[in-house]
Design a protein around this motif. Structure first.
Motif, PDB file in Angstrom:
ATOM      1  N   LEU A 180       0.796  -1.404   0.133  1.00 21.82           N
ATOM      2  CA  LEU A 180      -0.007  -0.075   0.180  1.00 21.82           C
ATOM      3  C   LEU A 180       0.799   1.250  -0.001  1.00 21.82           C
ATOM      4  N   ARG A 184       0.562   4.423  -2.767  1.00 23.96           N
ATOM      5  CA  ARG A 184       0.314   5.810  -2.368  1.00 23.96           C
ATOM      6  C   ARG A 184       1.541   6.558  -3.080  1.00 23.96           C
ATOM      7  N   VAL A 230      -5.989   1.691  -2.264  1.00 24.96           N
ATOM      8  CA  VAL A 230      -5.518   2.855  -2.384  1.00 24.96           C
ATOM      9  C   VAL A 230      -6.710   3.825  -3.181  1.00 24.96           C
TER      10      VAL A 230
END
Length: 247
Positions: A180, A184, A230
């Motif tokens: 993750l 990002r 996301v």
């Protein structure tokens, strides 16, 4: 005095085959034949053959020799064009030599873009392939963005690379959460932005196919889940990756 084909070729430092070829393409006139049927070459033929060889040695294509091969002509424009072409060739060869030096210094695979040669040995074969395709399809800037992300992924990237195809749902979820932060960063830096228009869409579609074919089923599930996470945070899904697909 008259010369035979072989004698003419020897005098001009070429071959009988070349002389015959020049006859065939109309660069060298056919000589008269003697009573015995053999060709009799004169001084004019020798001079013309030497002109052809000289221009050829300078890199003039044979298709252009006819237009600039006579001593009384001054084909300056053709020579300038040839000089410019040779200059471009020299520059290309210098660039290639610099790239080869990088490849040899870092013992990198020749197919990897030379800018990434210093780190290529630390990447997996799949990562190298992704880097190569992204750099060529989406542009060098996109390749640089991917390279930075591969480097920032660290142990997470290595773990993702080692993920088995039959990983269970819990492992896929755990790996997606590990990825993750990387997703990002993709979102924030827009590392793979490709612009707009039909060409950009085609490139993104192509990269989607590349991602799908280079990863195993579990890795693809991880990427799908990471994109979902996301996106749920309010960000735009990374472009050029794999989004949610049916089936």
């Amino acid at each position: 005095m008259a010369w035979s084909t072989r004698q003419l070729a020897e005098l001009a430092g070429t071959t009988v085959k070349a002389v015959r070829y020049y006859h065939g393409v109309g660069l060298l006139e056919m000589p008269e034949r003697g009573a015995n049927g053999y060709k009799h070459y004169e001084v004019a033929h020798l001079i013309r053959l030497l002109q052809i060889r000289r221009l050829s040695d300078l890199g003039v294509p044979l298709s252009d020799v006819a237009a600039m091969g006579h001593a009384q002509e001054e084909p300056e424009e053709a020579i300038r064009v040839l000089d410019a072409e040779l200059g471009a060739t020299i520059e290309r060869l210098r660039r290639v030599r610099a790239e080869l030096a990088l490849i040899l210094r870092h013992r990198a695979p020749a197919y990897v873009p030379s800018a990434y040669a210093p780190v290529s040995r630390d990447l997996s074969e799949r990562q190298r392939s992704l880097l190569m395709v992204y750099s060529n399809v989406l542009g060098e800037t996109s390749g640089e963005g991917l390279h930075e992300l591969l480097g920032s992924a660290g142990d997470t990237g290595a773990e993702f690379e080692a993920l088995p195809a039959d990983a269970d749902d819990a492992e896929v979820e755990r790996m997606a959460l590990r990825l993750l932060p990387v997703m990002r960063e993709v979102r924030e830096t827009r590392a793979w932005a490709t612009g707009s228009g039909r060409g950009a869409r085609r490139a993104e579609q192509a990269m989607g196919e590349v991602v799908e074919q280079l990863h195993n089923p579990a890795q693809l599930r991880v990427l799908e889940r990471a994109v979902e996470l996301v996106t749920a945070e309010g960000g735009e899904a990374p472009r050029g990756g794999r989004g949610r697909r049916g089936g």
